[in-house]
Design a protein around this motif. Structure first.
Motif, short mmCIF file in Angstrom:
data_model
loop_
_atom_site.label_atom_id
_atom_site.label_comp_id
_atom_site.label_asym_id
_atom_site.label_seq_id
_atom_site.Cartn_x
_atom_site.Cartn_y
_atom_site.Cartn_z
N GLY A 73 26.21 -16.67 -27.83
CA GLY A 73 26.26 -16.78 -29.33
C GLY A 73 25.96 -18.20 -29.90
O GLY A 73 25.17 -18.39 -31.04
N PRO A 74 26.51 -19.23 -29.36
CA PRO A 74 26.33 -20.71 -29.73
C PRO A 74 24.89 -20.90 -29.72
O PRO A 74 24.45 -21.78 -30.57
CB PRO A 74 27.45 -21.56 -28.84
CG PRO A 74 28.41 -20.66 -28.32
CD PRO A 74 27.56 -18.97 -28.39
N TRP A 75 24.15 -20.70 -28.70
CA TRP A 75 23.16 -21.04 -28.26
C TRP A 75 22.22 -20.41 -29.49
O TRP A 75 21.20 -21.16 -29.98
CB TRP A 75 22.58 -20.68 -26.95
CG TRP A 75 21.19 -20.88 -26.57
CD1 TRP A 75 20.57 -22.12 -25.99
CD2 TRP A 75 19.75 -20.29 -26.69
NE1 TRP A 75 19.52 -22.21 -25.93
CE2 TRP A 75 18.71 -20.93 -26.09
CE3 TRP A 75 19.55 -19.10 -27.31
CZ2 TRP A 75 17.53 -20.86 -26.22
CZ3 TRP A 75 18.08 -18.53 -27.31
CH2 TRP A 75 17.43 -19.66 -26.96
N LEU A 76 22.28 -19.22 -29.57
CA LEU A 76 21.37 -18.18 -30.64
C LEU A 76 21.64 -19.02 -32.16
O LEU A 76 20.49 -19.13 -32.73
CB LEU A 76 21.86 -16.90 -30.77
CG LEU A 76 21.44 -16.00 -29.53
CD1 LEU A 76 21.87 -14.44 -29.92
CD2 LEU A 76 19.92 -15.78 -29.62
N ALA A 77 22.88 -19.27 -32.39
CA ALA A 77 23.16 -20.05 -33.66
C ALA A 77 22.51 -21.18 -33.81
O ALA A 77 21.79 -21.57 -34.83
CB ALA A 77 24.58 -20.38 -33.82
N ALA A 78 22.47 -22.05 -32.62
CA ALA A 78 21.84 -23.29 -32.66
C ALA A 78 20.18 -23.32 -32.81
O ALA A 78 19.84 -24.22 -33.53
CB ALA A 78 22.37 -24.31 -31.55
N HIS A 79 19.77 -22.29 -32.36
CA HIS A 79 18.26 -22.09 -32.56
C HIS A 79 17.85 -21.15 -33.68
O HIS A 79 16.89 -20.62 -33.83
CB HIS A 79 17.55 -21.53 -31.47
CG HIS A 79 17.43 -22.51 -30.11
ND1 HIS A 79 18.83 -22.76 -29.34
CD2 HIS A 79 16.79 -23.35 -29.59
CE1 HIS A 79 18.62 -23.67 -28.42
NE2 HIS A 79 17.13 -23.91 -28.54
N ASP A 80 18.99 -20.83 -34.60
CA ASP A 80 18.67 -20.13 -35.86
C ASP A 80 18.33 -18.80 -35.51
O ASP A 80 17.44 -18.13 -36.37
CB ASP A 80 17.87 -20.95 -36.63
CG ASP A 80 18.17 -20.41 -38.15
OD1 ASP A 80 19.47 -20.13 -38.59
OD2 ASP A 80 17.32 -20.76 -39.02
N PHE B 158 25.68 -11.40 -27.36
CA PHE B 158 24.99 -12.03 -28.24
C PHE B 158 25.68 -12.26 -29.60
O PHE B 158 25.11 -12.80 -30.59
CB PHE B 158 23.61 -11.30 -28.59
CG PHE B 158 22.70 -11.14 -27.60
CD1 PHE B 158 22.12 -12.37 -26.90
CD2 PHE B 158 22.28 -9.99 -27.08
CE1 PHE B 158 21.51 -12.06 -25.72
CE2 PHE B 158 21.34 -9.78 -25.93
CZ PHE B 158 21.04 -10.98 -25.38
N GLY B 159 26.88 -11.80 -29.82
CA GLY B 159 27.67 -12.15 -31.13
C GLY B 159 28.04 -13.29 -31.34
O GLY B 159 27.94 -14.10 -30.21
N ALA B 160 28.67 -13.64 -32.45
CA ALA B 160 28.75 -15.12 -33.06
C ALA B 160 29.89 -15.55 -31.57
O ALA B 160 29.85 -16.88 -31.62
CB ALA B 160 29.62 -15.08 -34.01
#
Lengths: 279, 272
Positions: A127-134, A120-122
């Motif tokens: 990571g990218p999916w989590l970042a895209a969904h804030d 789940f890290g950057a």
């Protein structure tokens, strides 16, 4: 008339061994415990209480309680389900499943944190999916909870499996024969038999959940007032050379350890008395 | 064929167990091995053969083995006294043995450091003998022994409690002294438990982090342990290096656990 029993040591040898063991354990266990409290009060009670009464310390206590409040019930339910599955039933792969449940004991706490960073890290898989969904897991509270759940995973199961294995199935079978439903059987027959072992496992699980350091340190990011648990707060203070404050917060964790040990002895004694009364 | 199981709840409990085990433990660990395994042997070798990793591995495994060995000695003495003798304070002592299990590792770390630092209560004495306590490989060894010896006590204790007195009485009747009885009768019966205790203490020590990083001083090439090296790789965003070192450590630990299981199975078989 012999003066001493031939299957024990002479009195001087006995007292020498006892003395040596006492000396070693005092140096090795009592002295460190004493040192926590001496260091904490080295600069007076005022400094001690001031260190506990900061926003950072209070928020660290809150986060520690939150992580334990989530991971202990989860792993207790898991421990009950796993012990039920592997001790009351026989199936292929049972031995493998028991070994897999023990697996986290062989994993370094640092690695228990690392696996979540890799997921789940950057720069991790999600990571990218989590970042895209804030969404944020690593360097935030969810990561701390995941790491705590990982390291405390086997504690309840580990206590229950040998206990339920030794007790066998006879009483449950009798209950089923007499027409009890699954839930009735669990609540009225199994639970009373395993309650002390269950409590023991929950105590150990809780102590580890509140005291965990390595795993949460990897995923926390050490954001003061936000992602520091109490052990991490102790580390931060210590590395800032605020030794008295670090030890003041450490006394809370040392008290947790003492309470755990006290309850554990009490549980052992009560369950032992119960066992001897029954036989 | 539909359901010949008498005790209910099999499907539900097994289903939940496997799902939860997969989500929390197996999938994350698989992710680690896939991450590391995707690199190929040449890359593994490049990462693991750097002097810094080798020095950390040498310290981690060396100090862990030394601490586990000393734990066996200390653990055997403590277990012997707890099981065989009755004296005031015995129950308190028995409960205290679990302190290293219950005390959070960070607290153990800062406390041992303050005790063994050159200006600490014990470090001062050691310094007079020219021994550096904290901030040295010896400090790592102290912390790992603290963490490890309860494993030996708790593994050996039940076995020693179950030892019958018949063999000892027979040996004494045949004229053996106490030391001979201990060496030739009692010790052989305890060896399997001692080996298991050693392995558990060793496996725990390899992965130990919290109690070590304060007392070790963390000098690369000198007092840096493998778990700390993983953390410092992560802090530099070298995820792959961290994953490879972690995977290597896990392979060693899993092999150890597998060997204990084999040993225990063999012992159970002998008992039958």
């Amino acid at each position: 008339m012999p003066h001493r029993c031939p299957t024990t040591e002479s009195a001087p040898a006995r007292w020498l061994l006892i003395g040596l063991a006492l000396l070693l354990l005092s140096l090795f266990l009592l002295l460190p415990l004493l040192a926590v409290f001496v260091e904490a009060f080295r600069r007076g009670a005022e400094v001690f209480f001031a260190a506990l009464h900061t926003d950072a310390a209070l928020s660290a206590v809150r986060l520690t309680l939150l992580a334990a409040a989530i991971s202990v019930p989860l792993n207790t339910v898991f421990g009950l389900a796993a012990a039920w599955a592997v001790t009351k039933h026989r199936f292929r792969g049972r031995a493998l499943l028991i070994s897999l449940i023990d697996l986290p004991f062989a994993v370094s706490p640092v690695i228990a944190g690392l696996v979540w960073v890799l997921l789940f890290g950057a720069k991790g898989w999600c990571g990218p999916w989590l970042a895209a969904h804030d969404l944020k897991i690593i360097f935030d509270v969810p990561g701390i909870i995941l790491a705590t759940v990982f390291v405390t995973f086997p504690f309840v199961a580990r206590e229950l499996i040998p206990l339920m294995e030794a007790q066998g199935n006879d009483q449950e079978l009798a209950a089923v024969t007499l027409g009890a439903s699954g839930w009735q059987m669990f609540r009225r027959v199994t639970l009373p038999n395993i309650k002390w072992g269950l409590l023991y496992g929950v105590l150990l699980c809780n102590a580890r959940a509140m005291g965990e350091f390595g795993a949460v340190s990897v995923v926390s990011g050490h954001i003061r007032g936000k992602t520091n648990t109490l052990p991490l707060h102790v580390e931060v203070l210590y590395n800032e050379y605020q030794f008295s404050a670090a030890f003041a917060c450490a006394t809370l964790l040392a008290l947790l350890a003492l309470v755990t040990l006290g309850l554990k002895s009490a549980v052992e004694q009560i369950s032992h008395q119960g066992a001897t009364r029954r036989t | 064929m539909h359901n010949h199981r008498v005790i209910p709840g099999f499907g539900l409990s097994l289903g939940f167990t496997i799902t939860y085990l997969s989500l929390i433990i197996l999938i994350p660990l698989a992710a680690l091995f896939l991450n590391a395994g995707g690199l190929g042997p040449a890359e593994w070798w490049r990462i693991l053969s750097t002097p810094r990793v080798l020095a950390a591995a040498k310290l981690t495994f060396g100090a862990s083995a030394a601490a586990a060995a000393v734990s066996v000695g200390v653990g055997l003495l403590v277990t012997w006294v707890l099981v065989r003798y009755r004296f005031p304070g015995r129950r308190l002592l028995d409960a205290m043995v679990d302190l290293p299990f219950a005390l959070p590792t960070a607290v153990a770390g800062i406390t041992l450091t303050s005790l063994y630092a050159p200006n600490g209560w014990l470090g001062g004495y050691l310094a007079k003998w020219g021994i550096q306590g904290a901030y040295s490989p010896f400090g790592v060894f102290i912390a790992l022994t603290f963490i490890g010896f309860p494993f030996v006590v708790r593994t050996v204790q039940p076995v020693m409690e179950d030892l019958g007195s018949e063999l000892e009485e027979a040996a004494a009747t045949l004229g053996a002294g106490r030391w001979t009885v201990f060496r030739r009768v009692i010790l052989p019966a305890l060896v399997p438990a001692l080996v298991t205790g050693f392995t558990l203490a060793f496996a725990r020590a390899i992965g130990e982090y919290g109690s070590v990083i304060f007392i070790s001083g963390n000098l690369p090439m000198k007092t840096e342990i493998l778990p700390l090296l993983i953390v410092s790789q992560l802090e530099q965003y070298k995820y792959r290096d961290a994953a490879v070192i972690a995977a290597g450590m896990l392979l060693v630990s899993f092999t150890l656990l597998f060997l204990i299981n084999l040993l225990q199975r063999q012992l159970d078989w002998h008992k039958r």
